[in-house]
Each structure stands twice: as structure tokens, then as C-alpha cells.
Motif scaffolding. Structure first.
Motif, PDB file in Angstrom:
ATOM      1  N   VAL A   3       0.812  -1.213   0.000  1.00 40.12           N
ATOM      2  CA  VAL A   3       0.000   0.000   0.000  1.00 40.12           C
ATOM      3  C   VAL A   3       0.854   1.276   0.000  1.00 40.12           C
ATOM      4  O   VAL A   3       0.509   2.255  -0.666  1.00 40.12           O
ATOM      5  CB  VAL A   3      -1.019  -0.008   1.172  1.00 40.12           C
ATOM      6  N   GLY A   4       1.955   1.275   0.707  1.00 43.00           N
ATOM      7  CA  GLY A   4       2.814   2.462   0.756  1.00 43.00           C
ATOM      8  C   GLY A   4       3.362   2.834  -0.602  1.00 43.00           C
ATOM      9  O   GLY A   4       3.364   4.010  -0.986  1.00 43.00           O
ATOM     10  N   GLU A   5       3.838   1.846  -1.340  1.00 48.26           N
ATOM     11  CA  GLU A   5       4.378   2.094  -2.681  1.00 48.26           C
ATOM     12  C   GLU A   5       3.264   2.495  -3.636  1.00 48.26           C
ATOM     13  O   GLU A   5       3.431   3.396  -4.462  1.00 48.26           O
ATOM     14  CB  GLU A   5       5.109   0.853  -3.201  1.00 48.26           C
ATOM     15  N   ALA A   6       2.116   1.845  -3.535  1.00 47.53           N
ATOM     16  CA  ALA A   6       0.974   2.190  -4.384  1.00 47.53           C
ATOM     17  C   ALA A   6       0.550   3.634  -4.129  1.00 47.53           C
ATOM     18  O   ALA A   6       0.280   4.395  -5.070  1.00 47.53           O
ATOM     19  CB  ALA A   6      -0.187   1.236  -4.135  1.00 47.53           C
ATOM     20  N   ALA A  10       0.661   6.716  -6.801  1.00 46.36           N
ATOM     21  CA  ALA A  10      -0.607   7.364  -7.159  1.00 46.36           C
ATOM     22  C   ALA A  10      -0.657   8.816  -6.698  1.00 46.36           C
ATOM     23  O   ALA A  10      -1.553   9.560  -7.093  1.00 46.36           O
ATOM     24  CB  ALA A  10      -1.777   6.586  -6.567  1.00 46.36           C
ATOM     25  N   GLY A  11       0.282   9.195  -5.839  1.00 44.00           N
ATOM     26  CA  GLY A  11       0.295  10.561  -5.322  1.00 44.00           C
ATOM     27  C   GLY A  11      -0.741  10.802  -4.241  1.00 44.00           C
ATOM     28  O   GLY A  11      -1.290  11.895  -4.119  1.00 44.00           O
ATOM     29  N   LEU A  12      -1.002   9.771  -3.447  1.00 46.21           N
ATOM     30  CA  LEU A  12      -2.011   9.850  -2.389  1.00 46.21           C
ATOM     31  C   LEU A  12      -1.404   9.446  -1.045  1.00 46.21           C
ATOM     32  O   LEU A  12      -0.452   8.667  -1.006  1.00 46.21           O
ATOM     33  CB  LEU A  12      -3.175   8.890  -2.687  1.00 46.21           C
ATOM     34  N   PRO A  13      -1.997   9.926   0.045  1.00 44.49           N
ATOM     35  CA  PRO A  13      -1.573   9.424   1.355  1.00 44.49           C
ATOM     36  C   PRO A  13      -1.993   7.961   1.528  1.00 44.49           C
ATOM     37  O   PRO A  13      -3.026   7.541   0.989  1.00 44.49           O
ATOM     38  CB  PRO A  13      -2.322  10.301   2.348  1.00 44.49           C
ATOM     39  N   VAL A  14      -1.227   7.214   2.278  1.00 49.73           N
ATOM     40  CA  VAL A  14      -1.540   5.809   2.537  1.00 49.73           C
ATOM     41  C   VAL A  14      -2.930   5.695   3.159  1.00 49.73           C
ATOM     42  O   VAL A  14      -3.715   4.803   2.801  1.00 49.73           O
ATOM     43  CB  VAL A  14      -0.466   5.163   3.450  1.00 49.73           C
ATOM     44  N   LYS A  15      -3.244   6.580   4.085  1.00 45.07           N
ATOM     45  CA  LYS A  15      -4.545   6.553   4.758  1.00 45.07           C
ATOM     46  C   LYS A  15      -5.693   6.653   3.745  1.00 45.07           C
ATOM     47  O   LYS A  15      -6.714   5.985   3.874  1.00 45.07           O
ATOM     48  CB  LYS A  15      -4.621   7.697   5.768  1.00 45.07           C
ATOM     49  N   THR A  16      -5.519   7.477   2.718  1.00 42.55           N
ATOM     50  CA  THR A  16      -6.546   7.633   1.683  1.00 42.55           C
ATOM     51  C   THR A  16      -6.693   6.357   0.872  1.00 42.55           C
ATOM     52  O   THR A  16      -7.812   5.929   0.578  1.00 42.55           O
ATOM     53  CB  THR A  16      -6.203   8.823   0.764  1.00 42.55           C
ATOM     54  N   TYR A  19      -8.560   3.949   2.905  1.00 36.29           N
ATOM     55  CA  TYR A  19      -9.973   4.346   2.946  1.00 36.29           C
ATOM     56  C   TYR A  19     -10.682   3.924   1.663  1.00 36.29           C
ATOM     57  O   TYR A  19     -11.774   3.362   1.707  1.00 36.29           O
ATOM     58  CB  TYR A  19     -10.092   5.852   3.167  1.00 36.29           C
ATOM     59  N   TYR A  20     -10.070   4.197   0.515  1.00 34.04           N
ATOM     60  CA  TYR A  20     -10.676   3.809  -0.763  1.00 34.04           C
ATOM     61  C   TYR A  20     -10.884   2.295  -0.838  1.00 34.04           C
ATOM     62  O   TYR A  20     -11.874   1.833  -1.392  1.00 34.04           O
ATOM     63  CB  TYR A  20      -9.829   4.293  -1.941  1.00 34.04           C
ATOM     64  N   ALA A  21      -9.961   1.541  -0.271  1.00 33.80           N
ATOM     65  CA  ALA A  21     -10.123   0.079  -0.240  1.00 33.80           C
ATOM     66  C   ALA A  21     -11.266  -0.302   0.703  1.00 33.80           C
ATOM     67  O   ALA A  21     -12.091  -1.158   0.361  1.00 33.80           O
ATOM     68  CB  ALA A  21      -8.823  -0.586   0.193  1.00 33.80           C
ATOM     69  N   ASP A  22     -11.324   0.346   1.845  1.00 32.71           N
ATOM     70  CA  ASP A  22     -12.360   0.030   2.835  1.00 32.71           C
ATOM     71  C   ASP A  22     -13.771   0.284   2.307  1.00 32.71           C
ATOM     72  O   ASP A  22     -14.706  -0.435   2.651  1.00 32.71           O
ATOM     73  CB  ASP A  22     -12.146   0.829   4.126  1.00 32.71           C
ATOM     74  N   ILE A  23     -13.925   1.319   1.464  1.00 34.76           N
ATOM     75  CA  ILE A  23     -15.255   1.629   0.923  1.00 34.76           C
ATOM     76  C   ILE A  23     -15.493   0.957  -0.428  1.00 34.76           C
ATOM     77  O   ILE A  23     -16.532   1.178  -1.051  1.00 34.76           O
ATOM     78  CB  ILE A  23     -15.496   3.152   0.828  1.00 34.76           C
ATOM     79  N   ARG A  31      -4.162  -9.890  -0.923  1.00 30.85           N
ATOM     80  CA  ARG A  31      -3.511  -9.659   0.378  1.00 30.85           C
ATOM     81  C   ARG A  31      -2.378 -10.669   0.499  1.00 30.85           C
ATOM     82  O   ARG A  31      -2.496 -11.820   0.087  1.00 30.85           O
ATOM     83  CB  ARG A  31      -4.495  -9.830   1.518  1.00 30.85           C
ATOM     84  N   SER A  32      -1.288 -10.210   1.075  1.00 32.61           N
ATOM     85  CA  SER A  32      -0.158 -11.118   1.285  1.00 32.61           C
ATOM     86  C   SER A  32      -0.495 -12.072   2.426  1.00 32.61           C
ATOM     87  O   SER A  32      -1.495 -11.904   3.128  1.00 32.61           O
ATOM     88  CB  SER A  32       1.100 -10.310   1.631  1.00 32.61           C
ATOM     89  N   ASP A  33       0.350 -13.074   2.627  1.00 33.19           N
ATOM     90  CA  ASP A  33       0.150 -14.025   3.730  1.00 33.19           C
ATOM     91  C   ASP A  33       0.137 -13.302   5.080  1.00 33.19           C
ATOM     92  O   ASP A  33      -0.531 -13.736   6.005  1.00 33.19           O
ATOM     93  CB  ASP A  33       1.252 -15.093   3.724  1.00 33.19           C
ATOM     94  N   ALA A  34       0.848 -12.186   5.136  1.00 36.34           N
ATOM     95  CA  ALA A  34       0.906 -11.406   6.378  1.00 36.34           C
ATOM     96  C   ALA A  34      -0.260 -10.417   6.480  1.00 36.34           C
ATOM     97  O   ALA A  34      -0.353  -9.685   7.451  1.00 36.34           O
ATOM     98  CB  ALA A  34       2.231 -10.663   6.457  1.00 36.34           C
ATOM     99  N   GLY A  35      -1.122 -10.393   5.470  1.00 40.38           N
ATOM    100  CA  GLY A  35      -2.282  -9.516   5.508  1.00 40.38           C
ATOM    101  C   GLY A  35      -2.084  -8.154   4.870  1.00 40.38           C
ATOM    102  O   GLY A  35      -2.982  -7.316   4.914  1.00 40.38           O
ATOM    103  N   TYR A  36      -0.927  -7.914   4.279  1.00 41.46           N
ATOM    104  CA  TYR A  36      -0.671  -6.639   3.614  1.00 41.46           C
ATOM    105  C   TYR A  36      -1.478  -6.543   2.324  1.00 41.46           C
ATOM    106  O   TYR A  36      -1.611  -7.529   1.591  1.00 41.46           O
ATOM    107  CB  TYR A  36       0.821  -6.468   3.290  1.00 41.46           C
ATOM    108  N   ARG A  37      -1.983  -5.371   2.061  1.00 38.37           N
ATOM    109  CA  ARG A  37      -2.704  -5.136   0.803  1.00 38.37           C
ATOM    110  C   ARG A  37      -1.681  -5.062  -0.328  1.00 38.37           C
ATOM    111  O   ARG A  37      -0.683  -4.360  -0.236  1.00 38.37           O
ATOM    112  CB  ARG A  37      -3.490  -3.828   0.883  1.00 38.37           C
TER     113      ARG A  37
END
Length: 135
Positions: A3-6, A10-16, A19-23, A31-37
Motif C-alpha cells: 500500500v505504501g508504494e501504491a 498514485a500521489g495519495l496518502p496511505v490513509k486515503t 480508505y478507498y479500499a475500505d469503501i 492480500r499477502s500471507d501477512a495480511g498486507y494489501r
């Protein structure tokens, strides 16, 4: 990519991005085995698309619709143009409101002596008493 690299691409904050994924606006590829997006270049492109649409102050729901139209190769550009023209009308209304506010603020600032006296046309205007203490 995580998510950080994405977000960076994309020029967006990680939190955003989260949020876009959550909605369900732009969901991660997996998701990775560790749960990372995990995001692919396609999701990053969608995120950048939304960032640009949001820069024009399109709502989240509008962005959802625009993204759907963007992905629909059978779409009619008529629908996209209608959304753009509606947003343009809203921007023009906001500009009109801002110009009126600017004119009023310029007027009361000009009326204010800016000295040691307590009367102030600016504060009077904010309180709805713009006719009081005009000097």
C-alpha cells in the motif's frame, strides 16, 4: 506492491488508499500471507484517476461512477460530459459565492481604520451588524 508504494505512485496518502479500499472504491489485487494489501499497476492507475477526479472536487460517489465509466469500453461519452458539465456548473456557483465574499470582505476591510479604536466594521459584519459603527 504494498500500500505504501501504491500510494506513493498514485500521489495519495496511505490513509486515503486504505480508505478507498475500505469503501470498495479501489480494492487491492490481493492480500499477502501477512495480511498486507497488494496493489498492481492497474489499481495504482485507478487510484491516480481518482486523485485527479477529486482534484476537481468530484464526490466519492461521482468518482465511483466516473471510474465505472472509465472501465466500461461500451460507455457513451455523453454520460461523462454530463457529469463534467454538472461539476462545472457547481464550480461556477462556488466561484460566484467566493467573489461575493471577497467583495464584501474587501469592502469592510477598506472601511476599517485599523487603528486603536474599538469599533471595527469587519467584526460588525461578521456579527451581522454591518450597519453599526460604520465610519
Amino acid at each position: 506492491m504494498k500500500v505504501g508504494e501504491a500510494a506513493l505512485q498514485a500521489g495519495l496518502p496511505v490513509k486515503t488508499v486504505r480508505y478507498y479500499a475500505d469503501i470498495g472504491l479501489v480494492e487491492p489485487l490481493a492480500r499477502s500471507d501477512a495480511g498486507y494489501r497488494i496493489y498492481s499497476a492497474a489499481e495504482v492507475s485507478k487510484l491516480a484517476f481518482i486523485r485527479r477526479a477529486r482534484a476537481f472536487d468530484f464526490s466519492i460517489n461521482d468518482c465511483r461512477e466516473l471510474l465505472g465509466l472509465y472501465q466500461d469500453e461500451e460507455r457513451s461519452s455523453r454520460d461523462v460530459k454530463a457529469m463534467a458539465l454538472k461539476r462545472l456548473e457547481q464550480i461556477d456557483e462556488k466561484l460566484s459565492e467566493l467573489n461575493a465574499l471577497r467583495a464584501e470582505l474587501a469592502r469592510v476591510a477598506k472601511e476599517c481604520h485599523g487603528d486603536s479604536r474599538p469599533d471595527c466594521p469587519i467584526l460588525n459584519s461578521f456579527s451581522g451588524n454591518s450597519s453599526l459603527n460604520r465610519s
